[in-house]
Scaffold this motif. Sequence first.
Motif, PDB file in Angstrom:
ATOM      1  N   LEU A 276      11.278  -8.250 -10.819  1.00 38.45           N
ATOM      2  CA  LEU A 276      10.891  -7.796  -9.480  1.00 38.45           C
ATOM      3  C   LEU A 276       9.373  -7.686  -9.337  1.00 38.45           C
ATOM      4  CD1 LEU A 276      13.557  -5.032  -8.689  1.00 38.45           C
ATOM      5  CD2 LEU A 276      13.485  -7.388  -7.876  1.00 38.45           C
ATOM      6  N   TRP A 277       8.724  -7.280 -10.410  1.00 44.29           N
ATOM      7  CA  TRP A 277       7.257  -7.150 -10.398  1.00 44.29           C
ATOM      8  C   TRP A 277       6.604  -8.509 -10.121  1.00 44.29           C
ATOM      9  CZ3 TRP A 277       3.594  -3.310 -10.712  1.00 44.29           C
ATOM     10  CH2 TRP A 277       2.321  -3.636 -11.168  1.00 44.29           C
ATOM     11  N   GLY A 286      -1.562 -10.976  -3.289  1.00 44.83           N
ATOM     12  CA  GLY A 286      -2.712 -10.141  -2.959  1.00 44.83           C
ATOM     13  C   GLY A 286      -2.637  -9.496  -1.580  1.00 44.83           C
ATOM     14  N   ARG A 287      -1.424  -9.395  -1.038  1.00 41.88           N
ATOM     15  CA  ARG A 287      -1.264  -8.701   0.252  1.00 41.88           C
ATOM     16  C   ARG A 287      -0.351  -7.489   0.056  1.00 41.88           C
ATOM     17  NH1 ARG A 287       1.274 -13.456   3.515  1.00 41.88           N
ATOM     18  NH2 ARG A 287       2.215 -13.748   1.472  1.00 41.88           N
ATOM     19  N   VAL A 288      -0.165  -6.709   1.102  1.00 46.00           N
ATOM     20  CA  VAL A 288       0.747  -5.566   1.030  1.00 46.00           C
ATOM     21  C   VAL A 288       1.859  -5.727   2.053  1.00 46.00           C
ATOM     22  CG1 VAL A 288      -0.826  -3.828   0.091  1.00 46.00           C
ATOM     23  CG2 VAL A 288      -0.818  -4.261   2.540  1.00 46.00           C
ATOM     24  N   PRO A 289       3.014  -5.104   1.800  1.00 41.07           N
ATOM     25  CA  PRO A 289       4.095  -5.221   2.781  1.00 41.07           C
ATOM     26  C   PRO A 289       3.678  -4.684   4.149  1.00 41.07           C
ATOM     27  CG  PRO A 289       4.932  -4.353   0.712  1.00 41.07           C
ATOM     28  CD  PRO A 289       3.434  -4.383   0.592  1.00 41.07           C
ATOM     29  N   ALA A 290       4.156  -5.360   5.183  1.00 43.19           N
ATOM     30  CA  ALA A 290       3.847  -4.921   6.551  1.00 43.19           C
ATOM     31  C   ALA A 290       4.290  -3.465   6.711  1.00 43.19           C
ATOM     32  CB  ALA A 290       4.582  -5.814   7.542  1.00 43.19           C
ATOM     33  N   GLY A 291       3.494  -2.701   7.405  1.00 45.16           N
ATOM     34  CA  GLY A 291       3.849  -1.300   7.645  1.00 45.16           C
ATOM     35  C   GLY A 291       3.147  -0.334   6.714  1.00 45.16           C
ATOM     36  N   VAL A 292       2.534  -0.846   5.660  1.00 43.38           N
ATOM     37  CA  VAL A 292       1.821   0.049   4.736  1.00 43.38           C
ATOM     38  C   VAL A 292       0.591   0.604   5.446  1.00 43.38           C
ATOM     39  CG1 VAL A 292       0.352   0.072   2.671  1.00 43.38           C
ATOM     40  CG2 VAL A 292       2.598  -1.021   2.583  1.00 43.38           C
ATOM     41  N   ASN A 293       0.453   1.916   5.376  1.00 42.56           N
ATOM     42  CA  ASN A 293      -0.724   2.555   5.967  1.00 42.56           C
ATOM     43  C   ASN A 293      -1.808   2.657   4.888  1.00 42.56           C
ATOM     44  OD1 ASN A 293      -2.688   4.239   6.991  1.00 42.56           O
ATOM     45  ND2 ASN A 293      -1.211   5.576   8.044  1.00 42.56           N
ATOM     46  N   LEU A 294      -2.860   1.903   5.064  1.00 42.60           N
ATOM     47  CA  LEU A 294      -3.903   1.832   4.027  1.00 42.60           C
ATOM     48  C   LEU A 294      -4.690   3.126   3.907  1.00 42.60           C
ATOM     49  CD1 LEU A 294      -5.280  -1.703   4.944  1.00 42.60           C
ATOM     50  CD2 LEU A 294      -3.607  -1.156   3.198  1.00 42.60           C
ATOM     51  N   ASN A 295      -4.587   3.976   4.911  1.00 38.35           N
ATOM     52  CA  ASN A 295      -5.365   5.220   4.891  1.00 38.35           C
ATOM     53  C   ASN A 295      -4.568   6.436   4.437  1.00 38.35           C
ATOM     54  OD1 ASN A 295      -6.548   3.533   7.516  1.00 38.35           O
ATOM     55  ND2 ASN A 295      -8.076   4.380   6.133  1.00 38.35           N
ATOM     56  N   SER A 296      -3.258   6.240   4.245  1.00 40.95           N
ATOM     57  CA  SER A 296      -2.445   7.379   3.805  1.00 40.95           C
ATOM     58  C   SER A 296      -2.479   7.520   2.295  1.00 40.95           C
ATOM     59  CB  SER A 296      -0.974   7.172   4.208  1.00 40.95           C
ATOM     60  OG  SER A 296      -0.835   7.407   5.553  1.00 40.95           O
ATOM     61  N   PRO A 297      -2.631   8.749   1.801  1.00 41.40           N
ATOM     62  CA  PRO A 297      -2.624   8.935   0.351  1.00 41.40           C
ATOM     63  C   PRO A 297      -1.264   8.581  -0.243  1.00 41.40           C
ATOM     64  CG  PRO A 297      -3.446  10.872   1.480  1.00 41.40           C
ATOM     65  CD  PRO A 297      -2.853   9.990   2.529  1.00 41.40           C
ATOM     66  N   SER A 348       1.880  -3.844  -4.156  1.00 42.03           N
ATOM     67  CA  SER A 348       3.121  -4.540  -3.777  1.00 42.03           C
ATOM     68  C   SER A 348       4.116  -4.526  -4.934  1.00 42.03           C
ATOM     69  CB  SER A 348       2.818  -5.985  -3.381  1.00 42.03           C
ATOM     70  OG  SER A 348       2.052  -5.998  -2.215  1.00 42.03           O
ATOM     71  N   GLY A 349       3.619  -4.745  -6.154  1.00 43.22           N
ATOM     72  CA  GLY A 349       4.482  -4.685  -7.333  1.00 43.22           C
ATOM     73  C   GLY A 349       5.060  -3.294  -7.510  1.00 43.22           C
ATOM     74  N   ALA A 350       4.216  -2.295  -7.326  1.00 43.94           N
ATOM     75  CA  ALA A 350       4.662  -0.906  -7.512  1.00 43.94           C
ATOM     76  C   ALA A 350       5.719  -0.525  -6.480  1.00 43.94           C
ATOM     77  CB  ALA A 350       3.464   0.033  -7.428  1.00 43.94           C
ATOM     78  N   ILE A 351       5.554  -0.990  -5.256  1.00 45.98           N
ATOM     79  CA  ILE A 351       6.563  -0.706  -4.217  1.00 45.98           C
ATOM     80  C   ILE A 351       7.897  -1.360  -4.592  1.00 45.98           C
ATOM     81  CG2 ILE A 351       7.250  -1.247  -1.851  1.00 45.98           C
ATOM     82  CD1 ILE A 351       4.465  -0.686  -0.943  1.00 45.98           C
ATOM     83  N   ALA A 352       7.817  -2.611  -5.076  1.00 43.33           N
ATOM     84  CA  ALA A 352       9.050  -3.330  -5.441  1.00 43.33           C
ATOM     85  C   ALA A 352       9.805  -2.602  -6.548  1.00 43.33           C
ATOM     86  CB  ALA A 352       8.713  -4.748  -5.883  1.00 43.33           C
ATOM     87  N   LEU A 353       9.078  -1.904  -7.413  1.00 40.87           N
ATOM     88  CA  LEU A 353       9.724  -1.166  -8.501  1.00 40.87           C
ATOM     89  C   LEU A 353      10.012   0.287  -8.122  1.00 40.87           C
ATOM     90  CD1 LEU A 353       7.923  -2.399 -11.747  1.00 40.87           C
ATOM     91  CD2 LEU A 353       9.809  -3.397 -10.495  1.00 40.87           C
ATOM     92  N   ASP A 354       9.792   0.609  -6.852  1.00 37.75           N
ATOM     93  CA  ASP A 354      10.036   1.961  -6.355  1.00 37.75           C
ATOM     94  C   ASP A 354       9.215   3.005  -7.108  1.00 37.75           C
ATOM     95  OD1 ASP A 354      11.182   3.879  -4.736  1.00 37.75           O
ATOM     96  OD2 ASP A 354      12.888   4.218  -6.074  1.00 37.75           O
TER      97      ASP A 354
END
Lengths: 394, 184
Positions: A276-277, A286-297, A348-354
Amino acid sequence: MLNKSAQKKALQMAVFGMDSKAFKTLEFAMQKMGNGLVAFVSEDASEAAIFNLDNPAAQSQFDKYHRSHPENAIILLSVKDPVYADCIFVKKPFDMDGLLAAIRKAQKQKLEWISRKNSQSMSKAGASSVRIEKKTKSKLSPITPVVDFQTEKNKDRRFCGAAADVDLGEAKQRQSIFYSPAESLQGKLQMANSRARQKKQAIIVAIKFEDDIETITLLPRINKVITALDDKKLSYLCTVPLYCLEIKLFRQNMEKSRELERHAIKIHGQSIDALLWKVALWTSRGRVPAGVNLNSPVYLKHWPNFTRLHVTPGAFSIAALLHDKPMSLVLLIKLLSIPQRYVFAFYSGAIALDLVELKKAAKEETQPIEKQQQEHHPHRKLFGLIMQKLKRAG
Amino acid sequence: MSASTEKQHYKIIFTGPVGSGKTTAISALSDEQAMTTDELASDMTKQRKQTTTVAMDYGVMNLGANERIHLYGTPGQERFNFMWDILTEGGIGLILLLDNTRSNPFQDLQFFLRSFSAFIASNKVVIGVTFMDEQPVPSLEDYHQKLGAMKNSLPIFEVDSRQQQDVAILVQALLYSHDPWLGV
């Protein structure tokens, strides 16, 4: 000022990712409608390039070209959404007007670059005039894949893409950093994994593309995968739009699941996490999933299992920081001073691995970005020496 | 010897139960042939391996003219834990190796974290789980959950201690846990 011959000269264009038939069609169309705007040449003689990004080999060819000729304008043709902010994008299906407009834009970029170069040279040397170096024409080189799967640099490009940083404050540029996992094999695999975990039973994911059928068997109880797909083919499938694939899921009963688990242990199958990674990295480039808020911690629940995953540039720093305390991606990029694509690929990898946890507003960054800074350990020099030693050994 | 030429000595400590791969991990990183004071096992240990470390393992990484990092492995058996406090003195971090084929690796996890709690309180620790290819359960996720239940969260990696790259990643994680800005 540019001389007239530079302005009138046909744009010397290399073409990648087209078979001979497609290239002939393009060449014919340009002869009829291009009005001398473009001449097709080999890579060495090129001032610009067109890439058919939907061709399996084109991504790696693009990476190489972009690296070797950073000054050249690049036109990307694809059915997918634009990825690289610094390239001219033409979405398929396209008409000739769209392609000609892109070529004119590339021509304009070339002239601007020459103009910039001239003025730099003039101010440097104090010269009153500068000759523009003419490139010799040569025949179109055969289109062959040039990817070197071994070198670290190429690996990083394959896993993190080659996109330049964008102005995150500018809405249009910001759009180019997002992608939709749900519209790719990644989304299907994540969904299958989630189902398999819920039932603790194996799921076989059958993927039909063109005339090939490949399978990926997910074994959630032992976190293993059985597949005959090699990285090259899998990474290609990650770039194919979902509507070009036919994907079916087959859940296995308990008995069959255990049998498959025994087989996976015997053959030392890779882990689901590793699969999955890399699928997330290859899809996101080198992109992030749509909807990710780049300013949220955001916070990393735990470190990825780096011994069995591809370690992207900056991954150790990112993991250590995000695991220590919540931080926004914008702040992370600023503090680490690394290309955005490295942070986005990791994320993106980290999100895929929850592995990612969003933090509530109450825990948002308390200090403004400019006040946050690096805090170094007293043994930093020693640690640096150990790192150098480990890198040399590796 | 003048202060400028005096060698600086720092330690990384490897710990974990008998047979978890400490001796092999130290050998994978050491510049000089790792020393070990193994002797024939004569008790319960014998069921797991033919020899066992009764004093300690030792290896060294030479970092240049004046600096080197010492790699110490603790003896695996509980009856030698009197040495642990001595060994950890001056340590810059702890690497805990756990053997996933043992009957209760969670018990080992708890035991070693408790035993080194004083050191860990002022230092960093990373965990490597060995033999996961033979015994994939418990998974790393299970370990993370167990640590969570202990109100702890530590870097954990699957490790083959024969692989230098795996052991190097443990050390890198340890260093970055201390200073995330290392590569910057």
